[in-house]
Write an enzyme that holds these catalytic residues in place. Structure first.
Site, PDB file in Angstrom:
ATOM      1  N   CYS A 100     -15.960  10.120 -32.743  1.00 43.95           N
ATOM      2  CA  CYS A 100     -15.167   9.616 -33.698  1.00 43.95           C
ATOM      3  C   CYS A 100     -13.527   9.770 -33.473  1.00 43.95           C
ATOM      4  CB  CYS A 100     -15.328  10.500 -35.148  1.00 43.95           C
ATOM      5  SG  CYS A 100     -16.819  10.169 -35.843  1.00 43.95           S
ATOM      6  N   CYS A 185     -24.256  15.413 -37.582  1.00 47.57           N
ATOM      7  CA  CYS A 185     -23.261  14.491 -37.341  1.00 47.57           C
ATOM      8  C   CYS A 185     -22.866  13.785 -38.686  1.00 47.57           C
ATOM      9  CB  CYS A 185     -23.783  13.457 -36.224  1.00 47.57           C
ATOM     10  SG  CYS A 185     -22.597  12.225 -36.123  1.00 47.57           S
ATOM     11  N   GLN A 227     -27.805  -3.695 -36.033  1.00 53.39           N
ATOM     12  CA  GLN A 227     -26.784  -3.139 -36.644  1.00 53.39           C
ATOM     13  C   GLN A 227     -26.961  -1.792 -37.406  1.00 53.39           C
ATOM     14  OE1 GLN A 227     -23.206  -4.101 -36.293  1.00 53.39           O
ATOM     15  NE2 GLN A 227     -23.639  -6.127 -35.537  1.00 53.39           N
ATOM     16  N   GLU A 278     -31.155 -16.072 -25.813  1.00 47.83           N
ATOM     17  CA  GLU A 278     -31.054 -14.321 -25.602  1.00 47.83           C
ATOM     18  C   GLU A 278     -31.473 -14.261 -24.280  1.00 47.83           C
ATOM     19  OE1 GLU A 278     -30.519 -10.738 -25.625  1.00 47.83           O
ATOM     20  OE2 GLU A 278     -29.704 -11.836 -27.201  1.00 47.83           O
ATOM     21  N   CYS A 349     -17.397  -7.547 -31.704  1.00 45.23           N
ATOM     22  CA  CYS A 349     -17.165  -6.417 -32.009  1.00 45.23           C
ATOM     23  C   CYS A 349     -16.003  -5.718 -31.074  1.00 45.23           C
ATOM     24  CB  CYS A 349     -18.426  -5.680 -31.452  1.00 45.23           C
ATOM     25  SG  CYS A 349     -19.022  -5.754 -29.760  1.00 45.23           S
TER      26      CYS A 349
END
Length: 397
Positions: A100, A185, A227, A278, A349
């Site tokens: 983080c 976490c 996701q 893909e 992203c």
């Protein structure tokens, strides 16, 4: 615990461990802020665990006399920002867990920092005017976890841990292989807490997706891409459909298609040919099952640039791009514009990769006409964007 940074070729005397007092400048892409050391050093340092406008003591964690810039941690805060908070996680801080970046920042300010980063990347790399409506109108949107307070915690539905020699779960320090033990976490959802550290199974799992007013099931490999925020698929699918506005009969390409998420919804909206491309063979197998109800759907397995170079050279009306972190890059972008789609929805992203690819699209007459950005990764520097590029003609000037 000693800090073991990634191996680098030395460029003179190491400055690791030295401390300097600095005024902190703007946020930069990557979870840090920019500061410049006072004379005689006058060196740029990318500083973690700080905020713009703060005065801090920075300890150098990477850097030698010959490096253009150094990296460091704010180990003492002399003049704190009004947006600074006490990190909720006990292993968030200098030398601790590197997962983080923004635990020390109030949640609304985290989103302001991410907004500033996306705007800067679109201006600097995407070559957009800083006063353009697309840039000034952008703001990273909150996406709360259903049933929870909007506190930025307990959103990550899948989490992978390292293991200490005694089997206890751990996370790695920033840019290091050092392990930091932890009992919990705080960004992990209940089902992703460190009960054990076994690698995920490859056995298929089914995810239910509520999007476009309907629920759909998607089969994915247990260790395949999906996701991690529980609202991400709904938000991204709805945004792609909103921006593209698919019309009946329009043909579509879904590139870096994974298990066919966007292809399924776009194909249902158009009722026409949709080609999902893909590279991962397992994902392709699942995509064929997930798209089986669409008679005109095709799944092509292979690297996107190679597939487009070798085939599917007919015109397409719509394109969905969901590339990996490094972006689509020139080879793919130029193949996309060669199909002359009226609109491209780009799911990004990484805002830097988005900016670079937006500039390439612009060279070929495709204008960035809308961007939506979502805080799907609270407490980290990561942000997800959906951009709309529309064909306007060759760039001039």
């Amino acid at each position: 615990m000693s800090r073991t940074n990634r191996a680098r070729k030395p460029r003179g005397r190491s400055r690791v461990g030295e401390r300097f007092e600095v005024e902190v400048g703007p946020v930069a892409h990557g979870g840090h802020c920019v500061a410049r050391l006072p004379e005689p050093e006058s060196r740029v340092v990318f500083v973690r665990h700080t905020l713009p406008g703060e005065r801090v003591v920075v300890e150098i964690t990477e850097g030698t006399d010959g490096d253009r810039f150094w990296r460091g941690d704010a180990v003492e805060v002399l003049d704190p920002s009004a947006d600074r908070v006490t990190p909720p996680c006990p292993v968030a801080g200098p030398g601790l867990c590197g997962g983080c970046d923004f635990q020390h920042v109030a949640l609304p300010a985290q989103r302001d920092l991410k907004t500033a980063v996306v705007r800067e990347q679109l201006v600097r790399l995407g070559r957009l005017p800083a006063d353009s409506a697309v840039v000034t109108g952008l703001h990273v949107e909150a996406v709360p976890v259903p049933g929870r307070a909007d506190d930025g915690l307990r959103w990550r539905t899948r989490q992978r841990y390292a293991a200490l020699p005694d089997g206890r779960p751990a996370m790695r320090a920033h840019r290091s292989h050092d392990l930091v033990p932890l009992d919990d976490c705080l960004i992990a959802a209940d089902g992703a807490r460190p009960a054990d550290v076994a690698p995920p199974s490859r056995d298929p799992v089914t995810h239910a997706v509520d999007a476009a007013g309907e629920r759909h099931d998607f089969v994915v490999a247990g260790d395949g891409f999906w996701q991690v925020h529980p609202e991400a698929t709904r938000v991204l699918v709805d945004t792609v459909l909103e921006l593209l506005g698919p019309r009946p009969g329009e043909r579509a390409l879904d590139l870096y298609a994974g298990v066919g998420l966007f292809a399924r919804f776009v194909g249902r909206a158009t009722g026409a040919r949709v080609v999902a491309v893909e590279a991962d063979r397992t994902a392709c197998q699942h995509a064929r099952g997930n798209l089986a109800a669409l008679e005109a759907a095709v799944v092509e397995c292979g690297p996107t640039d190679k597939v487009l170079r070798d085939g599917y050279d007919e015109p397409f009306d719509l394109v969905v791009l969901d590339p990996p972190r490094e972006g689509a890059k020139r080879a793919v972008v130029e193949q996309v514009v060669d199909r002359r789609p009226r609109a491209v929805a780009y799911v990004a992203c990484d805002p830097a990769a988005l900016g670079r690819d937006v500039a390439i699209f612009a060279e070929h007459g495709y204008e960035l006409t809308a961007v939506r950005a979502f805080d799907l990764f609270p407490m980290t520097h990561h942000v997800e964007c959906v951009a709309l590029l529309t064909r306007t003609g060759p760039r001039t000037g």
